[in-house]
Design an enzyme around this catalytic site. Structure first.
Site, PDB file in Angstrom:
ATOM      1  N   HIS A   1      38.456  31.497  22.227  1.00 28.99           N
ATOM      2  CA  HIS A   1      38.836  32.098  23.509  1.00 28.99           C
ATOM      3  C   HIS A   1      39.828  31.191  24.243  1.00 28.99           C
ATOM      4  O   HIS A   1      39.456  30.142  24.757  1.00 28.99           O
ATOM      5  CB  HIS A   1      37.579  32.291  24.355  1.00 28.99           C
TER       6      HIS A   1
ATOM      7  N   GLY B   1      44.559  35.335  36.534  1.00 35.74           N
ATOM      8  CA  GLY B   1      43.428  36.221  36.306  1.00 35.74           C
ATOM      9  C   GLY B   1      42.393  35.656  35.376  1.00 35.74           C
ATOM     10  O   GLY B   1      41.731  36.421  34.670  1.00 35.74           O
ATOM     11  N   ALA B   2      42.268  34.324  35.366  1.00 30.43           N
ATOM     12  CA  ALA B   2      41.305  33.670  34.457  1.00 30.43           C
ATOM     13  C   ALA B   2      41.546  34.179  33.044  1.00 30.43           C
ATOM     14  O   ALA B   2      42.670  34.157  32.559  1.00 30.43           O
ATOM     15  CB  ALA B   2      39.879  33.908  34.933  1.00 30.43           C
ATOM     16  N   CYS B   3      40.484  34.677  32.403  1.00 34.16           N
ATOM     17  CA  CYS B   3      40.607  35.099  31.000  1.00 34.16           C
ATOM     18  C   CYS B   3      41.319  36.440  30.860  1.00 34.16           C
ATOM     19  O   CYS B   3      41.625  36.864  29.738  1.00 34.16           O
ATOM     20  CB  CYS B   3      39.234  35.174  30.355  1.00 34.16           C
ATOM     21  N   ALA B   4      41.568  37.137  31.946  1.00 36.52           N
ATOM     22  CA  ALA B   4      42.289  38.412  31.905  1.00 36.52           C
ATOM     23  C   ALA B   4      43.741  38.252  32.335  1.00 36.52           C
ATOM     24  O   ALA B   4      44.440  39.237  32.569  1.00 36.52           O
ATOM     25  CB  ALA B   4      41.591  39.433  32.795  1.00 36.52           C
TER      26      ALA B   4
END
Length: 1617
Positions: free
Chosen positions: A1474, A1192-1195
């Site tokens: 991040h 989910g990439a960054c999620a």
């Protein structure tokens, strides 16, 4: 009679040369010693030359001790150790005092043969092997077997008997190369399967390579010991290198050997120098494959040194003897011929002359004049000499301090603008209430008044709305009373401009000398009750200058004093006024003036000459606390001693491209201290101070006058407050300070005589004795005695208010008519011989202090004599935290009345463990920095351990038993406090967001490697390569490459022809130099991860493995197999995911393969996103449960949690490992930069930002996110399992939801799809299901029905038996009845769970009137008003914060959150950066810690909140940590590229405990306490023994049990005792 060898001319010359060398050496030594004695010691520079630029390997100290050698060793350890290791440099430090044997070389006497005693000629078998001391060469080439005592002397004539290479040589080389191990580490008794460590891909790779080499392999070759396998293959082996071994040798030569020294030259070298035939050459080359260097050898010399080292090892291992024929004799058996130095010099001179003649001929042909530039060069040299003289003259006249002190500092890029007073008002209100509740602020004290004043000056409708909500929540009557009055006062203050009131209380100085002689300065209430004028005898006077002296006006003086007295009730307001203030550093009068101006609503431009992150933070904090409604603070770097800065800062203030402001007030208070400078030593600093305080003050006013004229506004003059002084030399020893202040008085006359009076109004303030300032703080201790002599001293606040009075509306018109002067000296100038008086007072205080100190010291000695000892140093209490268990009677029983028995515990998901590896280490150390901004003593110990700075030791040190921490580099013991003292600065520097260190071998982060295609302009010189490489080149370039085989060899010559196109590496600059890397020195070995795993897996996998082990540890699970005592092996799910996967492995696949670098054949397996979770299962948990890998990439982390949540609530699993991970590599970092998602560090640094400031979510200056790396995991289980096992419950996961977004064209664009978590229809009435009492009543009715049905079924059981069997066989009936009873009870239990799910866990589903968020909270009898904290994705990009804050605002509004109930936002990425896949896990971990600690950490990089976010009135953006009594529930939001949105709602565990019966809770409480003790012990053992991670070697069952374990759902391990 002794016989002597006849003396020859050559021998005579050699002896003469030796004696001459001795004389030169002696003279040189004497000269060096004399120089050492006569000149200053510059040992540091000497060491840098010897050890650094010259890279000396052997240093000998001649002297009586080891002083210099010891110093050199320390320098090497500090500066050169890591570099030496990287370059394989070995240094030897010797001292003549202790290492004579190593320094001296003793020549063994060779007996001279006589006629009767001939020299015997050794036979072949008797020829000795020459022995020398092996020494590593200076050029850093790694030498295999380095340290061998025996070095083999090469020979060149006699050949060694050649033997073909053996099968063992080939097999071991292939296996060692695949395993990346040296040959010495191969155990011939082990099989390939054993050596592969169970890695099937590696095992298959080796077998495939051997099959390609030998043609065929015996059956079961992988299980045969290497020794047997080699013997088997030897029987059919031809002795020639096969396909694989040839490829390895070719790869070695093509990638590591210089282009001029390829295979033909190498074989020739081995033949001519060492006498090795083709067979032995093959063996040596195979040896070289396993010990090849990590870099390409620079030239033939390096390559030959490397080959020589391999040959020496080969000879040593094979035991062959080298013949000492002609080569031996030639290398050392005879005296070499001597060359006449004069003849050599003549030849060199002649050669140079020939070269010069050739150069001149070429120049004549080309028409180039070689002497054309001589005149220009001479002219330039003269000009340089002239400029140097001018510079020298300038420096000698002005001095270094002056020269450096006038350098400009101003840059508009570095201006910091602070204007978010609205947010800081809400933050201060929350802090005010929090501190009132905890008792750190008491009603009516100074802090209370300060907070109250600040809130009144920043009052607005939104703030009073927050107060009204807090009033409804207040439980104490005092707090309600305070809030009620505060609301009334704020509503009234909103209608008026902000103002600053004069403090009616006046403080007097007081000096206290305690019994130990310590002198302390304090302040006390003045005896006259705070009046400034009651008994002092001095009024503050106003006047003008006339006839060369001050003439004070009684009328305006009385008016001024009365105005100051009235200011206690009316105050001053500077709203809509623009002020330039210089010299407002911390502790100055200017700083106090700045506070007052901000509190009065002014627009202030303040300057600083010490611009840094520390200084900017100071001014930001000052604005955040004092900035009133409508106020602004602009901070700029500025050097008032620089004329360029003076002009630039005024231009910046007035220009449209700058601030576009017109100044109302100017306070040029900048100053430089000149203490200790009398008349006879006025130096460059005094001149600099004079320039700053006088010359450039005038320039500053002149520049402002010019801008005023340009504006054509003569009706708005700038009012200038001149900082004057009564010190006209009375103190002395202050350089040109008095002269500078006296010089300002000229402006009072120039106002009349010059033409700037319409644009500048002058008011001089003669500033008296002000306590606590930088210039006067040293005199604070004598202030009390000075006042006794009739001089009035002032606090900074008093003096600041006196000066502000000169800026009041009643005084301003007077200064516009004619310059004013205010005597604020308090009578200081009237005290005769001030310096003598103050010196006498100071001497008296110091004498009293010394006397008391001596008495106290004597008393201490008497205590020691009596046996009294000092307290031992406090040790770090390194705790392993478990969540606290709430008090049942006080915290749980009140909730249980409604929550008791209302949920199905099998469908309740709880977090029982969590862990992370990130820029600040683990979750514990990250939390300390996040919550407190620093590491505690305990945090420093743990951080030092994980950064590899310390290790645990138990044993003997210096002959004494010792158990504790030791410095890892030195092995010396170090105390807990010593760890903090020694390493804290280092740890903070090399953790968190910082300038990134290079990863592995390669270029730095400020560069990126690219390929440039070029066309060859001429035929390239031929080079050698293997047949395969030659054919590959031919295939790529066609007729642009010509290949030719060298006769009788397998080697080809290659010529790249003109026109061929080739790719050449180039290095471009890259701005991406800042990121959140794992702390420097972090090493998975310290946790116990096996070496073979470290060498095999992707770095990101190591983050996951360590995090998984720590997550299990935080759950108190010391052995993962304990779980299988309670659950089936298929009930453990693994849902760890990632955004990118094994990025380093991807780089190896796509880049290293392309560059033809060595890459493991199984690297593909390590690149898969699910590989880390597979390794976790193989090495730790051995589960057969669900295995899902969200991407989910960054999620990712929250999507993983959502997946695990669904598995548990659906019954597919009872425990899951969830979370995410990602690595930080240059390639992805550059791609994020290409889409403008990340910060540009170069631009931010130009704006004065440090790396740790570059991630600043929600601020007005945010520019993009800062990428980081790591892993974050949680261990989630059903509540049933957690309660049964006694696992700690950190939080309840009430809801997880993911969402995509609308139609669009941008993958990175953040969306609002997650708004659906708050989706519900609005009707006139709410659903009755939201009423807990209603739901509980329904559950009770269903429980009664189920019980009734159960009893009915049991009653019918006898009749059922008769119908089923028709007989009365008792045995059959008993078995049948027992089975049926169990079935009936299971049916009843299942129906009850369904009832609880219907009215408990998921009552809100399928009811559109109840949103998921509202329903999830209502399960625990909570509402949207109980969301106490929100953790934002907060990436520090413009788009994300605006979108995310908008989403949360809409959710809260739609769900009906009460107006004024603001929720603090947590923006963790300001600290961590991040990490992509791990982001949500770190945020969730932080929320669990917030809930446990009751502390909401602030975003410390939030210097100014973006004005766009002001409209989101449900949110507050704190930059300080706020203490709160409890956190009932929290929200985490996460967004990812590719339309990924996710949200989590978490609830405090006490609401789960409230659903339990008291006996169940008490039993659980006891289990947790036992588990906590065991986990704490294991935690400390893990640090001490490096055993945090313990890899499993086998599953929890035997091979024979495997099928039964998998097929039997009731299979469990036996319970451990």
């Amino acid at each position: 009679m002794a016989m002597h060898a006849p003396e020859t001319p050559a021998l005579s010359r050699a002896v003469s040369r030796s004696e001459q060398d001795q004389r030169y050496a002696r003279v040189l030594l004497v000269e060096l010693l004399a120089h050492q004695f006569c000149f200053p010691v510059q040992w540091i520079e000497t060491q840098n030359l010897i050890l650094g630029s010259r890279r000396t390997e052997r240093l000998v100290e001649i002297g009586p001790s080891n002083t210099l050698a010891t110093m050199a060793k320390r320098t090497i350890d500090l500066k050169y150790r890591s570099k030496d290791m990287a370059q394989n440099v070995s240094r030897q430090l010797l001292s003549f005092n202790s290492d004579v044997d190593k320094i001296s070389y003793e020549e063994q006497p060779v007996p001279t043969p006589t006629k009767s005693q001939p020299v015997p000629t050794p036979t072949k078998s008797q020829q000795p092997v020459a022995e020398t001391t092996a020494k590593q060469p200076q050029n850093s080439i790694p030498i295999p077997g380095h340290g061998l005592v025996t070095a083999i002397v090469a020979h060149s004539s006699s050949e060694i008997e050649d033997v073909p290479v053996s099968a063992q040589d080939v097999v071991t080389t292939i296996v060692a190369a695949s395993l990346k191990k040296p040959l010495e580490d191969l155990q011939m008794s082990k099989s390939i399967k054993a050596l592969s460590g169970g890695r099937s891909t590696l095992q298959n790779e080796i077998i495939g390579d051997l099959a390609a080499e030998f043609g065929s392999m015996p059956d079961g070759a992988e299980d045969l010991p290497l020794e047997i396998l080699c013997n088997t293959l030897q029987s059919t082996f031809t002795g020639a290198l096969g396909k694989k071994s040839s490829a390895l040798v070719d790869k070695l030569i093509s990638s590591k050997s210089p282009g001029t020294f390829q295979i033909t030259a190498i074989r020739k070298y081995l033949q001519t120098r060492w006498g090795m035939g083709p067979g032995r050459q093959n063996a040596i080359l195979l040896w070289a494959v396993t010990v090849q260097p990590d870099f390409r050898l620079k030239n033939e010399d390096e390559a030959q040194i490397f080959l020589d080292s391999v040959v020496q090892v080969y000879i040593s291992k094979t035991g062959i003897k080298l013949p000492l024929g002609e080569a031996s004799a030639n290398t050392g058996g005879s005296t070499a011929g001597m060359v006449d130095p004069k003849a050599l010099e003549f030849l060199e001179t002649k050669q140079k002359s020939l070269f010069q003649q050739q150069l001149q001929i070429y120049a004549n042909e080309l028409g180039v004049d070689l002497q054309a530039n001589d005149a220009t060069v001479a002219s330039l040299k003269d000009r340089i000499a002239e400029l140097e003289k001018q510079v020298d003259l300038w420096n000698s006249e002005h001095g270094e301090v002056y020269a450096s002190g006038i350098k400009p500092l101003f840059s508009p890029l570095k201006a910091r603008i602070f204007d978010s007073w609205w947010n800081w008002a809400t933050q201060d209100l929350l802090l005010f209430i929090s501190r009132l509740k905890e008792g750190s602020i008491i009603h009516g004290d100074d802090d209370f008044r300060d907070f109250r004043t600040g809130l009144l000056n920043r009052s607005h409708s939104g703030l009073t709305q927050v107060m009204q909500f807090l009033l409804t929540q207040a439980q104490s009557s005092l707090l309600r009373q305070i809030l009620q009055q505060l609301i009334l006062d704020c509503e009234s203050a909103t209608k008026k401009a902000p103002s600053i009131l004069r403090d009616p209380v006046s403080m007097a100085p007081m000096t206290v000398i305690d019994a130990n002689g310590k002198v302390t300065y304090k302040e006390k209430l003045r005896s006259e009750g705070g009046s400034m004028h009651s008994n002092s005898g001095f009024n503050l006077r106003l006047g003008r200058k006339a006839c060369g002296c001050w003439q004070y006006d009684e009328v305006i003086s009385q008016s001024y004093n009365k105005m100051l007295q009235n200011a206690s009730t009316h105050g001053f307001s500077f709203a809509h006024k623009t002020v330039l203030l210089t010299g407002a550093g911390q502790g100055s009068i200017g700083a106090e003036i700045l506070r007052c101006l901000l509190r009065a609503g002014a627009y202030v431009i303040v300057t600083t000459s010490s611009y840094s992150s520390k200084i900017t933070r100071y001014y930001q904090e000052l604005y955040a606390h004092f900035g009133a409604r409508g106020s602004q603070l602009v901070l700029v770097p500025f050097n008032q001693a620089s004329q360029k800065d003076v002009e630039a800062v005024v231009t910046y203030i007035y220009d449209r491209n700058g601030l576009s402001q017109d100044l109302d007030f100017v306070l040029p208070f900048a100053a430089i201290g000149e203490a200790g400078r009398e008349l006879d030593n006025i130096d460059s600093k005094s001149e600099l101070a004079h320039r700053l305080m006088l010359t450039n003050t005038l320039r500053l006013l002149g520049a402002i006058k010019k801008k005023k004229v340009a504006l054509r506004n003569a009706t708005r003059p700038a009012h200038v407050i001149l900082p004057m002084s009564p010190n006209h030399g009375v103190f002395g020893n202050d350089g040109l300070y008095s002269e500078s202040k006296l010089g300002l008085e000229s402006l009072f006359e120039k106002w009349h005589s010059e033409n700037w009076g319409d644009h500048l109004a002058i008011c001089g303030a003669i500033i008296g004795w002000t306590r606590g300032t930088g210039l006067m703080s040293g005199n604070d201790i004598i202030s009390e005695e000075v006042e006794k002599l009739g001089v009035r001293t002032f606090s900074q606040r008093e003096m600041a208010f006196n000066i502000l009075g000169l800026m009041s509306p009643s005084i301003l018109p007077l200064s516009m008519v004619e310059p004013l002067v205010a005597d604020l000296s308090g009578g200081m100038s009237s005290l005769a011989r001030l310096k003598e008086t103050t010196d006498r007072i100071r001497q008296s205080i110091n004498q009293t202090s010394e006397e008391r100190r001596a008495i106290a010291k004597e008393a201490d000695l008497q205590k020691h004599a009596a046996g009294t000892t000092e307290a031992a140093e406090k040790l770090a209490n390194l705790e392993f935290p478990f969540p606290s268990i709430p008090d049942y009677e006080r915290q749980i029983r009140p909730l249980s009345r409604e929550l008791g028995g209302m949920v199905d515990l099998d469908r309740v998901v709880v977090v029982v463990g969590f862990a992370e590896i990130g820029p600040y280490g683990n979750s514990r150390t990250r939390w300390q920095v996040e919550a407190d901004g620093r590491l505690s003593r305990e945090g420093c110990v743990e951080m030092a351990w994980l950064m590899g700075l310390i290790k645990s030791h138990s044993g003997i040190i210096d002959g004494e038993p010792f158990a504790g921490w030791v410095d890892k580099a030195t092995g010396n013991p170090i105390s807990d406090q010593g760890i903090k003292t020694k390493y804290e600065e280092h740890m903070m520097k090399y953790s968190g967001i910082r300038h990134m260190e290079p990863k592995g071998v390669g270029i730095d982060w400020d560069s990126k490697e690219l390929l440039q295609e070029i066309e060859v302009q001429r035929d390239h010189d031929p080079f050698e390569t293997s047949e395969q490489a030659a054919q590959d080149l031919k295939r790529a370039h066609g007729d642009k490459v010509v290949i030719t085989q060298i006769p009788d060899t397998s080697i080809y010559m290659v010529v790249v022809k003109k026109g061929a196109r080739i790719l050449v590496p180039k290095v471009a600059s890259s701005p991406n130099t800042v990121g959140g890397q794992i702390p420097k020195g972090w090493n998975p070995r310290a946790y116990g991860v096996p070496e073979d795993i470290i060498n095999q897996v992707d770095p990101a996998t190591l983050y996951v493995l360590v995090s998984a082990a720590e997550a299990l540890q935080s759950a108190g699970i010391l052995d993962p197999y304990e779980l299988y005592e309670y659950i089936h092996i298929s009930d453990f799910g693994n849902c760890v995911g990632s955004g990118l996967g094994g990025a380093t492995s991807y780089r190896s696949i796509f880049r290293d393969r392309f560059e033809d670098k060595p890459v493991a054949n199984d690297v593909l397996a390590e690149s898969f996103i699910n590989s880390p979770s597979a390794w976790v299962n193989m090495l730790l948990i051995s589960s057969a449960g669900p295995n899902k890998t969200p991407v989910g990439a960054c999620a990712t982390a929250i999507e993983s949690l959502d997946t695990g949540y669904d598995l548990i609530t659906s019954g597919k699993a009872k425990i899951c490992l969830v979370g995410g991970y990602d690595d930080l590599i240059r390639e992805t970092n550059n791609e994020f930069s290409n889409i403008k998602a990340t910060i540009n560090p170069a631009e931010d640094m130009a704006r004065g930002r440090d790396p740790k400031e570059m991630s600043r979510p929600a601020t007005s200056t945010r520019k993009g996110f800062v990428e980081s790396e790591g892993a974050g995991l949680e261990l989630i289980t059903s509540a049933t399992l957690a309660l049964e096992m006694g696992l700690p419950i950190y939080g309840v996961i009430a809801l997880t939801q993911t969402a995509s977004d609308k139609t669009g064209r941008s993958l990175p664009a953040p969306g609002q799809g997650i708004l659906g978590a708050a989706a519900q229809t609005k009707g006139k009435f709410d659903s009755r299901l939201l009423d807990m009492k209603y739901r509980k009543r329904n559950v009770e009715m269903r429980r009664a029905q189920i019980s009734e049905i159960k009893e009915s079924q049991l009653a019918y059981l006898e009749e059922e038996e008769l119908n089923a069997f028709g007989c009365k066989d008792t045995t059959v009936h008993v078995e049948y009845r027992a089975q049926r009873v169990k079935e009936i009870e299971r049916d009843a239990e299942r129906e009850l769970k369904e009832a609880l799910n219907l009215y408990g866990n998921h009552f809100w589903k399928h009811d559109t009137r109840i949103s998921p968020i509202r329903g999830a909270l209502a399960v625990w009898n909570l509402t949207v008003d109980d969301l106490d904290v929100i953790s934002f994705h907060g990436t520090s990009t413009k788009a994300n914060e605006r979108n995310e804050c908008g989403v949360i605002q809409q959710q809260l509004a739609h769900l009906g959150r009460t107006k004024g109930n603001v929720v603090p936002g947590v923006f963790q990425k300001y600290l961590t950066g991040h990490p992509k896949g791990a982001a949500g896990a770190w945020m969730l971990n932080g929320c669990l810690q917030i809930m446990e600690q009751g502390l909401i950490p602030g975003n410390r990089n939030a210097d100014n909140i973006e004005d766009h976010l002001k409209k989101f009135d449900y949110l507050v953006f704190p930059n300080k940590s706020i203490r709160t009594p409890e956190i009932k529930a929290f929200s985490v939001t996460s967004f990812g590229f590719g339309q990924k949105g996710a949200q989590v709602i978490g609830v405090h565990p006490k609401y789960l405990y409230a659903t339990l019966e008291e006996s169940v809770f008490r039993d659980y409480e006891a289990k947790v306490q036992i588990r906590h003790k065991k986990a704490s012990r294991k935690f400390h053992e893990g640090l001490a023994n490096n055993s945090v991670f313990v890899a499993k070697d086998s599953p929890p069952y035997t091979p024979s049990q495997e099928s039964n374990f998998l097929l039997d759902p009731d299979a469990r391990l036996p319970k451990s005792t």
